[in-house]
Structure formats: structure tokens, C-alpha cells
Write an enzyme that holds these catalytic residues in place. Structure first.
Site, PDB file in Angstrom:
ATOM      1  N   ASP A   2       0.863  -1.288  -0.189  1.00 58.88           N
ATOM      2  CA  ASP A   2       0.245   0.119  -0.082  1.00 58.88           C
ATOM      3  C   ASP A   2       0.482   1.206   0.015  1.00 58.88           C
ATOM      4  O   ASP A   2       0.171   2.217  -0.414  1.00 58.88           O
ATOM      5  CB  ASP A   2      -1.139  -0.352   1.258  1.00 58.88           C
ATOM      6  CG  ASP A   2       0.146  -0.044   2.540  1.00 58.88           C
ATOM      7  OD1 ASP A   2       1.006  -0.330   2.641  1.00 58.88           O
ATOM      8  OD2 ASP A   2      -0.834  -0.396   3.480  1.00 58.88           O
ATOM      9  N   HIS A   3       2.326   1.431   0.325  1.00 54.56           N
ATOM     10  CA  HIS A   3       2.804   2.197   0.696  1.00 54.56           C
ATOM     11  C   HIS A   3       3.103   2.954  -0.975  1.00 54.56           C
ATOM     12  O   HIS A   3       3.507   4.290  -1.728  1.00 54.56           O
ATOM     13  CB  HIS A   3       3.989   2.183   1.560  1.00 54.56           C
ATOM     14  CG  HIS A   3       4.029   2.318   3.236  1.00 54.56           C
ATOM     15  ND1 HIS A   3       2.149   1.839   3.915  1.00 54.56           N
ATOM     16  CD2 HIS A   3       4.225   3.746   4.093  1.00 54.56           C
ATOM     17  CE1 HIS A   3       2.451   2.269   4.908  1.00 54.56           C
ATOM     18  NE2 HIS A   3       3.142   2.736   5.061  1.00 54.56           N
ATOM     19  N   ASP A  41       4.071  -1.302  11.364  1.00 49.95           N
ATOM     20  CA  ASP A  41       3.828   0.015  11.221  1.00 49.95           C
ATOM     21  C   ASP A  41       2.990   0.941  12.082  1.00 49.95           C
ATOM     22  O   ASP A  41       2.224   0.369  12.763  1.00 49.95           O
ATOM     23  CB  ASP A  41       2.157   0.161   9.809  1.00 49.95           C
ATOM     24  CG  ASP A  41       2.315   1.409   9.150  1.00 49.95           C
ATOM     25  OD1 ASP A  41       2.706   1.664   7.874  1.00 49.95           O
ATOM     26  OD2 ASP A  41       1.349   1.961   9.897  1.00 49.95           O
ATOM     27  N   ARG A 100      -0.699  12.692   9.800  1.00 49.00           N
ATOM     28  CA  ARG A 100       1.004  13.306  10.970  1.00 49.00           C
ATOM     29  C   ARG A 100       0.838  14.880   9.609  1.00 49.00           C
ATOM     30  O   ARG A 100       0.063  14.677   8.526  1.00 49.00           O
ATOM     31  CB  ARG A 100       2.208  12.748   9.909  1.00 49.00           C
ATOM     32  CG  ARG A 100       2.375  11.224  11.287  1.00 49.00           C
ATOM     33  CD  ARG A 100       3.413  10.326  11.259  1.00 49.00           C
ATOM     34  NE  ARG A 100       2.826   9.640  12.425  1.00 49.00           N
ATOM     35  CZ  ARG A 100       3.292   8.309  11.985  1.00 49.00           C
ATOM     36  NH1 ARG A 100       3.992   8.056  11.282  1.00 49.00           N
ATOM     37  NH2 ARG A 100       3.033   7.589  13.567  1.00 49.00           N
ATOM     38  N   SER A 111       6.750   7.339  12.990  1.00 49.40           N
ATOM     39  CA  SER A 111       6.458   5.909  12.364  1.00 49.40           C
ATOM     40  C   SER A 111       7.457   4.250  13.296  1.00 49.40           C
ATOM     41  O   SER A 111       8.337   5.233  13.976  1.00 49.40           O
ATOM     42  CB  SER A 111       6.554   5.521  10.959  1.00 49.40           C
ATOM     43  OG  SER A 111       8.573   5.653  10.796  1.00 49.40           O
ATOM     44  N   ARG A 134       9.220   2.676  11.230  1.00 54.50           N
ATOM     45  CA  ARG A 134      10.282   2.303  10.487  1.00 54.50           C
ATOM     46  C   ARG A 134      11.726   2.275  10.942  1.00 54.50           C
ATOM     47  O   ARG A 134      12.223   2.809  11.584  1.00 54.50           O
ATOM     48  CB  ARG A 134      10.639   4.056   9.696  1.00 54.50           C
ATOM     49  CG  ARG A 134      11.928   4.250   8.170  1.00 54.50           C
ATOM     50  CD  ARG A 134      11.435   5.250   8.170  1.00 54.50           C
ATOM     51  NE  ARG A 134       9.330   5.825   7.803  1.00 54.50           N
ATOM     52  CZ  ARG A 134       9.456   6.980   7.713  1.00 54.50           C
ATOM     53  NH1 ARG A 134      10.118   8.040   7.683  1.00 54.50           N
ATOM     54  NH2 ARG A 134       8.233   7.512   6.982  1.00 54.50           N
TER      55      ARG A 134
HETATM   56 FE1  F3S Z   1      -0.120   5.120   4.954  1.00 51.68          FE
HETATM   57 FE2  F3S Z   1       0.043   7.395   6.412  1.00 51.68          FE
HETATM   58 FE3  F3S Z   1      -1.331   4.935   7.532  1.00 51.68          FE
HETATM   59  S1  F3S Z   1       1.017   5.678   4.981  1.00 51.68           S
HETATM   60  S2  F3S Z   1      -0.277   3.026   6.459  1.00 51.68           S
HETATM   61  S3  F3S Z   1      -1.927   6.043   5.248  1.00 51.68           S
HETATM   62  S4  F3S Z   1       0.071   6.858   8.772  1.00 51.68           S
END
Ligand code: F3S
Length: 644
Positions: free
Chosen positions: A64-65, A119, A379, A535, A537
Site C-alpha cells: 500500500d505504500h 507500521d 501526521r 513511525s 520504520r
Molecule cells: Fe499509510 Fe499514512 Fe497510514 S503511510 S499506513 S496511510 S499513516
């Protein structure tokens, strides 16, 4: 003594430790999720553990990213993850199926189960009554291999919801209010539990919006009870059998409690550049805006999109505003297409994006220079939008849609009566974009597809007896993982390529840092409060590791990042006296002459500033297990040691 909801789930999943606040506990993990930006590395780590098949009840790999695919890199990563998933017993959610947290809530989340995800917004699952925690990729790899997930037993914070939301005020306004009250540090070391009469008036997706942004509070996770509302949601998803009731005991004891009166709330906005910099929309009304982005794992549910569609219906976005909308999942998108709401969205001039993170992770839709962008995301850190001087305001979908029409920040309460949008009795269920893993028998013949972008993660060595290195970088408070390892379309495709990523480490703060780190080959980072917020990450630990960072010495850490440093074998240290921070300048020579012995004996760590000639003490922010891990040179080495 009675138990809170979270304590009940923890008790059921406890494999080691005592449930006393602050002690290390090991939890059995029922479900895991990964997204592609962290998943590639998590699966490389899982492979390195040599386990054939995941041992969890359900593990899902989402894409999804990084879905832009401007080169071969993303496509190669996706193929790698798909083949690993097939071979090792993991479900694979194809690109286009939606954002991990939205899809997981719809199709896989189960009340009372434990979930860890690589995540930081994994706590979205708390909306359906899961104990859902954001973790590093290595933690997820270990959990997939059947290992426990370790945290310090959190404190319990109860948010008592009274009253009922007024028209045009939504779940986003609730969590923005909580952020205003508690701040981005208010949840650190705590689980936030929602309770009170107001809970029953919130749908599961609304609850999920609230638990999603619990990540911005710094909380370990957030959770709602599982009640008849949860049951109806699961039934509408064809999963009523997954429901079980879950509530706290009447005599449960909480460490802290706050009350939010839903009836007294009004539309809110988090102003640049922090999610807790919250004002009422009323105070900001009339501010000219350049862009509106609606979507993300915070606000992209069917209900959110339907409310947006009803505001946009028959109108046109202001000619000075770029309006982009990304539904959260294929399910949502498809339902909007079938019931005509998508036509209302398109008709208003919205640019409909694919069901993915998109602009939230800086993949497209960067605002113009110094542009003001209203986003329904979670964010608004500086630079995350891809425009260094972009001004990002976080708002509800209702505020975003109302403002898109006027071109200025608009209080949706000025729109008149709000249309009632009911939860559907049945969602449109079609899981054809989720690929099942191969059977154990067939898995033997599945070949892992590895493109040239897949590079091994950095190797680590056991902690040396002493450390002697320069303070290669000194930074201030609230350094985010976006500062340490920026995201964005130019960098994200290289999440499986640490050597390449190292060229961007900390360049938001100091363009010279990567070159300096490479020149010296080793170093220590000095920082202020709440270092590593943001995050999950783990690249924000793995890339500094690759650059030779041996220790990070700060006033305080954000939880996940601190754990990621330990997982990577980097020593996380906290000043005993914060005033020592002011006595260190960048490029001072620091030494930790007995670091290994002191760490072995759980003693404070002696640090010498050789340049200025003074000695002070720091505390290793580690549990006993993490101490063993850092001594071994990180979680992977430690796990291998444990497995003999
Ligand atoms: Fe994707 Fe933004 Fe959520 S990067 S997982 S929609 S915080």
C-alpha cells in the site's frame, strides 16, 4: 482487583514476565501485518531466521505504500514479498486492495486477539477490540517465527467518553481533542482505553480513527470495548463468528483518567507541524487553502467517504484548490462506485487516487511551495508532504470537504443540516485481491523472486568492550523517524536497499551527515526529548547502523524507535542528568570505556567527553532481554543464539 480490557488480553497471551507496570512482558502474537515499505526488510529478516512457515494464526502482507512504480524497484519488491508470502504461509493483499489498517479492520481483525504490525498505525485494530501494536520489522519477523513479542507492561489510561457527537463533529475531532489535552508525549508507556456511555454512539470505523491516532499520542496502543456495535460491524463484514464481547471489569483500576464530553466538541485542526498543535476550526476559519487530501488509514472508511460525497454532491471544488481523494480499500471504492457516491466525488472535480497511502507517505500530491494543505491524515511533520515548506493542517473529512468547496478553511457546521448516513447492514465482500499462501506441500516448489533492488540487511557484531567515537550529530527535541530516514517518492522505492538509503540519513537536519559518517566510519548521535517519534520504520535504526552509529544518547526516546535501536544492536542511552546534553557539542570525542561490562551488570554507563574533559553517566534504556540483545549485536544474532 478487576482488570482493564487490555490487561485481560495481555493475561491471556502472557508467555513471560509479570503484569506489573514497567516490567518486561512477552506476549504470544495471534496475527501480524506488514506493509511493503517495511515488509521487504521484515521478510528478509524472517528468511534469515530459517523458519519454513509462519506460526501465527494469520499473517498478512499488504502492498500500500510504494505503489507508484516509477522504476523497476517497487515492482521487484512487490514480487519478492508475494513470493515469500506464498512460500511461508502469509496472506498477500495485492496493490489496489487498500491500506493495510483499513483492510485489516474490514477482513481480518478479531476482538481479543493480539496483532503486531510493522507500521506504527497498527493500533487502528484497537477499534475492533484487538490489542494491536506497532512494532519493528524484526519484531514482526520473530513473531511470525513463533517467538514472543516483548514490551514493558504499560500503564492504563482511561478516556471516559460522555455525551454524543453533535452534527458535523466527527471521530477525528475526538482524537484531535485528546491530542490537545495529552500532547504527543501523553501516551508514552501507556495503553489508552476508551470507555463510558459515549462509546456506544461510535461505529467501529470511527473508533478505529481514534485508535489510529493514538500512535500520535506515543501510546503503546489504544483500544475500545467489543460490544454490539462491534458485532454488527463484523456481521456486516460476514464475520459475525469472529465476535466476542470484551469490556473492562467494573472495578478495573486505571493509572490515569480523563473525560471528554463528546457533546461539547467542535471541529478541530492540528496546525503545522505537530499533531498536538490543535486549534478549533472556528479560530482558523477563512484561512486560504491550496490543497485538500482526503484518505489515509485514519479517515478513508466507507462512512468517511459517504460523508464527503454527500457534501460534494452537485458542487464543484474551488478553482484555487486541488482536491485529491483516496478511498481506503477496494471494498470502500467498489461500494462508492455501485451506489453512485463515486459519481458525486468525481462530479465535484476531485482527483480520485488509488486505494493506497499515496500523499500520506509523500507518494505524489505534494503541495505547492509554502502551500497550505488540509489533510485528513494523522501526521503533519515538516517535509513529510514532499514540500519542505508545505503547511499541513490535519482535519476531519467533513471539514476537508467543506473547505475544498469554498477555498478557505470552513467550519462544516455552516453547511446546514447534516445528512444521516447509516452503517450498511452488509458490506460488499469480495476478497479476490487477497492471495492465499501455498499449502505446505506446494510451498516447497515456490521460488523466491529476488530483483536487483533486494539487498541484504546490514550485519551486526556483538557489543565491543569499549566505544570511542565522535558525537557525529547533535539534534534537538522531537526528532522524528522522518528526520532520521526521510520517506517520499524519491526514496521509498529503496526500502530494501540500505546502502542507497544511507545517502539520505538525517539530510533533513544536516546535508553533510551521511558523508561525515562515512568518513569517520563510526559515531554517536546526541539528541533531545522524544527522539525517534513518528513511525515504526526500522530503517531509522538500520541505516544509522550501516553508517557505523554505535550509540544514541538522548534526553528521552519514543518507544518503538528505542526498541528498533536495540533490535539493530545500537545502544540507546538516556542522560541521567539532562543538563549534560548542553555540555556536548557536535564533533566532541566521546568514550564509553567500560560499556560492555557495565551493560552486562546493568550498571549506569560511564561516558567521557574527551574533548571537554568531563565524565557523566547515562542509563541504557533497555529491558533485561534487550540488554542481552544489544550485547549479542541485535535481535537477529540474539534469536540465533537462543535457537542454538
Ligand atoms: Fe499509510 Fe499514512 Fe497510514 S503511510 S499506513 S496511510 S499513516
Amino acid at each position: 482487583m478487576g482488570l482493564t480490557i487490555a490487561q485481560k488480553i495481555i493475561r491471556e497471551h502472557l508467555v513471560s514476565g509479570e503484569m506489573t507496570v514497567g516490567s518486561d512482558i512477552g506476549l504470544k502474537i495471534d496475527q501480524t501485518l506488514t506493509q511493503d515499505a517495511t515488509g521487504t526488510m521484515a521478510y528478509l529478516e524472517f528468511e534469515a531466521m530459517g523458519v519454513d512457515r509462519v506460526k501465527t494464526e494469520k499473517s498478512v502482507a499488504y502492498i500500500d505504500h510504494n505503489t507508484l512504480q516509477t522504476g523497476f524497484e517497487n515492482a521487484d519488491d512487490h514480487r519478492f514479498i508475494q513470493s515469500v508470502a506464498k512460500k511461508h504461509g502469509i496472506w498477500f493483499s495485492r496493490p489496489g486492495n487498500g491500506i493495510c489498517h483499513q483492510v485489516h479492520l474490514e477482513r481480518f481483525g478479531i476482538p481479543g486477539k493480539t496483532l503486531i504490525g510493522s507500521d506504527s498505525h497498527t493500533p487502528t485494530g484497537g477499534g475492533i477490540g484487538m490489542l494491536a501494536i506497532g512494532a519493528g520489522g524484526l519484531d514482526v519477523a520473530v513473531a511470525m517465527g513463533g517467538g514472543a513479542y516483548h514490551i514493558n507492561m504499560p500503564k492504563m489510561l482511561r478516556v471516559n467518553l460522555t455525551g454524543r457527537l453533535p452534527a458535523w463533529v466527527s471521530a477525528k475531532d475526538v482524537i484531535l481533542k485528546v491530542l490537545q489535552v495529552l500532547t504527543v508525549k501523553g501516551g508514552v508507556g501507556k495503553i489508552v482505553e476508551y470507555a463510558g456511555e459515549g462509546v456506544a454512539s461510535l461505529t467501529v470505523p470511527e473508533r478505529a480513527t481514534i485508535t489510529n491516532m493514538g500512535a500520535e499520542l506515543g501510546a503503546t496502543t489504544s483500544i475500545f470495548p467489543s460490544d454490539t456495535v462491534t458485532r454488527q460491524f463484523l456481521a456486516a463484514q460476514g464475520r459475525e463468528a469472529d465476535w466476542k464481547p470484551l469490556s473492562s471489569d467494573a472495578d478495573a483500576v486505571y493509572d490515569e483518567e480523563i473525560t471528554i464530553d463528546l457533546s461539547a466538541l467542535e471541529p478541530m485542526a492540528a496546525c503545522p507541524h505537530s499533531p498536538d498543535n490543535v486549534k478549533t476550526v472556528r479560530e482558523l476559519t477563512g484561512m486560504k487553502i491550496d490543497q485538500v487530501c482526503i484518505g489515509s488509514c485514519t479517515n478513508s472508511s466507507y462512512l468517511d467517504m459517504m460523508r464527503v460525497a454527500s457534501i460534494l454532491k452537485g458542487k464543484t471544488a474551488a478553482d484555487t484548490v486541488s482536491l485529491a481523494i483516496a478511498p481506503g480499500s477496494k471494498q470502500v471504492y467498489n461500494m462508492l462506485a455501485k451506489n453512485g457516491a463515486l459519481g458525486d466525488i468525481i462530479g465535484a472535480g476531485a482527483r480520485v487516487l488509488e486505494c493506497a497511502c499515496g500523499p500520506c507517505i509523500g507518494m505524489g500530491q505534494s503541495p505547492n511551495s509554502a502551500g497550505i494543505s488540509l489533510r485528513t491524515f494523522n501526521r503533519n511533520f515538516e517535509g513529510r508532504s514532499g514540500t519542505a515548506d508545505g503547511q499541513i493542517f490535519l482535519v476531519s473529512p467533513e471539514t476537508a470537504a467543506a473547505s475544498a468547496l469554498t477555498g478557505v478553511l470552513t467550519d462544516p457546521r455552516t453547511l446546514g443540516d447534516e445528512a444521516a448516513i447509516p452503517m450498511p447492514n452488509a458490506f460488499l465482500i469480495n476478497d479476490n485481491m487477497v492471495i492465499a499462501p501455498a499449502t505446505p506441500e506446494d510451498a516447497k516448489n515456490v521460488k523466491i523472486l529476488r530483483g536487483p533492488n533486494i539487498k541484504p540487511f546490514p550485519t551486526t557484531t556483538p557489543l565491543a568492550d569499549s566505544i570511542s567515537a565522535k558525537a557525529l550529530l547533535k539534534v534537538g527535541d522531537n526528532i522524528t523517524t522522518d528526520h532520521i530516514m526521510p520517506a517520499g517518492a524519491k526514496i521509498l522505492p529503496y526500502r530494501s536497499n540500505i546502502p542507497y538509503l544511507s545517502n539520505f540519513c538525517f539530510t533533513v537536519c544536516d546535508k553533510e551527515f551521511p558523508a561525515r559518517a562515512k568518513e569517520y566510519g563510526k559515531g554517536i548521535i546526541v539528541g533531545g526529548q522524544n527522539y525517534g517519534q513518528g513511525s515504526s520504520r526500522e530503517h531509522a535504526a538500520l541505516v544509522p547502523l550501516y553508517l557505523g552509529i554505535q550509540a544514541v544518547l538522548v534526553k528521552s526516546f519514543a518507544r518503538i524507535h528505542c526498541a528498533n535501536l536495540a533490535n539493530a544492536g545500537i545502544l540507546p542511552l538516556v542522560f541521567e542528568a539532562e543538563s549534560d546534553y548542553d555540555r556536548i557539542d557536535e564533533m566532541d570525542d566521546l568514550s564509553l570505556p567500560q560499556v560492555r561490562t557495565e551493560l552486562e551488570n546493568a550498571q549506569p554507563i560511564t561516558v567521557k567527553n574527551e574533548t571537554k574533559g568531563f565524565t557523566f553517566r547515562a542509563k541504557a534504556q533497555l529491558t533485561n532481554r534487550q540488554r542481552e540483545m544489544v550485547l549479542a549485536g541485535g535481535l537477529l544474532n540474539y534469536t540465533k543464539q537462543q535457537n542454538g
